[in-house]
Design a protein around this motif. Structure first.
Motif, PDB file in Angstrom:
ATOM      1  N   UNK A  18     -42.734 -89.625  30.693  1.00 22.09           N
ATOM      2  CA  UNK A  18     -43.106 -89.582  29.275  1.00 22.09           C
ATOM      3  C   UNK A  18     -43.714 -88.232  28.919  1.00 22.09           C
ATOM      4  N   UNK A  19     -44.611 -87.744  29.766  1.00 24.70           N
ATOM      5  CA  UNK A  19     -45.246 -86.450  29.512  1.00 24.70           C
ATOM      6  C   UNK A  19     -44.216 -85.326  29.491  1.00 24.70           C
ATOM      7  N   UNK A  24     -41.185 -81.325  26.573  1.00 20.92           N
ATOM      8  CA  UNK A  24     -39.913 -80.612  26.458  1.00 20.92           C
ATOM      9  C   UNK A  24     -39.307 -80.798  25.068  1.00 20.92           C
ATOM     10  N   UNK A  25     -39.313 -82.037  24.595  1.00 23.88           N
ATOM     11  CA  UNK A  25     -38.745 -82.322  23.280  1.00 23.88           C
ATOM     12  C   UNK A  25     -39.500 -81.622  22.166  1.00 23.88           C
ATOM     13  N   UNK A  27     -41.329 -78.933  22.404  1.00 19.09           N
ATOM     14  CA  UNK A  27     -41.114 -77.483  22.495  1.00 19.09           C
ATOM     15  C   UNK A  27     -39.791 -77.085  21.848  1.00 19.09           C
ATOM     16  N   UNK A  28     -38.745 -77.878  22.091  1.00 21.79           N
ATOM     17  CA  UNK A  28     -37.451 -77.586  21.477  1.00 21.79           C
ATOM     18  C   UNK A  28     -37.522 -77.692  19.955  1.00 21.79           C
ATOM     19  N   UNK A  29     -38.151 -78.749  19.477  1.00 15.39           N
ATOM     20  CA  UNK A  29     -38.246 -78.948  18.029  1.00 15.39           C
ATOM     21  C   UNK A  29     -39.072 -77.846  17.376  1.00 15.39           C
ATOM     22  N   UNK A  30     -40.229 -77.547  17.956  1.00 21.50           N
ATOM     23  CA  UNK A  30     -41.115 -76.543  17.368  1.00 21.50           C
ATOM     24  C   UNK A  30     -40.507 -75.151  17.391  1.00 21.50           C
ATOM     25  N   UNK A  31     -39.629 -74.879  18.354  1.00 21.87           N
ATOM     26  CA  UNK A  31     -38.981 -73.564  18.397  1.00 21.87           C
ATOM     27  C   UNK A  31     -38.100 -73.343  17.173  1.00 21.87           C
ATOM     28  N   UNK A  32     -37.717 -74.445  16.510  1.00 16.62           N
ATOM     29  CA  UNK A  32     -36.874 -74.353  15.313  1.00 16.62           C
ATOM     30  C   UNK A  32     -37.688 -74.587  14.045  1.00 16.62           C
ATOM     31  N   UNK A  33     -38.392 -75.710  13.971  1.00 15.57           N
ATOM     32  CA  UNK A  33     -39.073 -76.073  12.717  1.00 15.57           C
ATOM     33  C   UNK A  33     -40.508 -75.564  12.667  1.00 15.57           C
ATOM     34  N   UNK A  34     -40.963 -74.938  13.733  1.00 19.70           N
ATOM     35  CA  UNK A  34     -42.323 -74.409  13.737  1.00 19.70           C
ATOM     36  C   UNK A  34     -42.422 -73.009  13.174  1.00 19.70           C
ATOM     37  N   UNK A  53     -35.376 -84.310  19.703  1.00 20.06           N
ATOM     38  CA  UNK A  53     -35.661 -85.645  19.175  1.00 20.06           C
ATOM     39  C   UNK A  53     -35.276 -86.714  20.190  1.00 20.06           C
ATOM     40  N   UNK A  54     -34.136 -86.546  20.852  1.00 20.12           N
ATOM     41  CA  UNK A  54     -33.716 -87.515  21.867  1.00 20.12           C
ATOM     42  C   UNK A  54     -34.727 -87.574  23.010  1.00 20.12           C
ATOM     43  N   UNK A  55     -35.271 -86.443  23.389  1.00 20.89           N
ATOM     44  CA  UNK A  55     -36.296 -86.429  24.439  1.00 20.89           C
ATOM     45  C   UNK A  55     -37.566 -87.140  23.966  1.00 20.89           C
TER      46      UNK A  55
END
Length: 219
Positions: A18-19, A24-25, A27-34, A53-55
């Protein structure tokens, strides 16, 4: 004394999964929407957002799995608390899923952004979506933090793990709850995540390596 090696090892592995999945998820999202110009680029990076999002969905499934794996052990200590732990981790999972939908909406909004005659309006909508996702996440952390105090009580009361580790759990989840409240009120509570993060690394490692032992009174 009775050991439950398989169940607790599964729970420990799910804690770590879970951690890893959430970090990981996110970090991927924030690299785009952050970024400040996320609406201009989110649609072009939708694969990265979708994977993130899947992660995060995987994280939501794992947190429920933790409670289910530990239920047979916790039930022998206190069935009501054990059931509550499953329920509150399910609530946490639902709130995390709600929060994870926000980035998908931002990808859809990004597709309209370049062609829009009123990009300022879409920017305002994007800000609301991001805030909604943040609120859902913080409410999930509040649900986790508050009820996990009862979970740590069982760990401490029945010495399922060393009491020093249970005490770290108490401190961590109090700090996590305080952090969630601070964030909901518009303050930075990130530093308060540290004790809980340490506990959610130390506990699963103990569960995997040492397991737990139930005293006769809890059998």
């Amino acid at each position: 004394m009775k050991t439950y090696r398989k169940s607790v090892a599964v729970a420990g592995a799910l804690f770590l999964a879970a951690t890893a999945a959430y970090m990981s998820g996110n970090a991927l999202i924030e690299s785009v929407v952050g970024t400040s110009d996320y609406l201009a680029h989110a649609a072009d990076n939708r694969d990265r957002v979708i994977l993130g999002v899947l992660l995060e969905f995987l994280n939501s499934a794992a947190v429920v799995g933790i409670a289910i794996a530990l239920f047979p052990i916790l039930k022998r200590c206190n069935e009501k608390i054990a059931l509550g732990y499953v329920a509150f981790r399910a609530i946490e999972a639902v709130l995390l899923i709600v929060g994870a939908i926000g980035p998908l909406l931002l990808v859809a909004l990004s597709r309209e952004y370049a062609a829009s005659d009123v990009p300022g309006d879409l920017q305002a909508i994007g800000t609301l979506i991001k805030e909604g996702s943040s609120y859902a996440f913080q409410l999930g952390m509040l649900a986790l933090g508050v009820y996990s105090l009862a979970f740590c009580y069982l760990l401490y009361r029945f010495r399922l793990v060393p009491r020093a580790l249970s005490a770290l759990g108490f401190i961590g989840y109090v700090a996590l709850s305080a952090s969630a409240v601070a964030e909901l009120m518009g303050h930075d509570g990130m530093l308060l995540y540290i004790p809980g993060a340490l506990f959610e690394i130390a506990l699963p490692l103990w569960l995997i390596v040492k397991g737990v032992k139930l005293p006769e009174s809890a059998r």
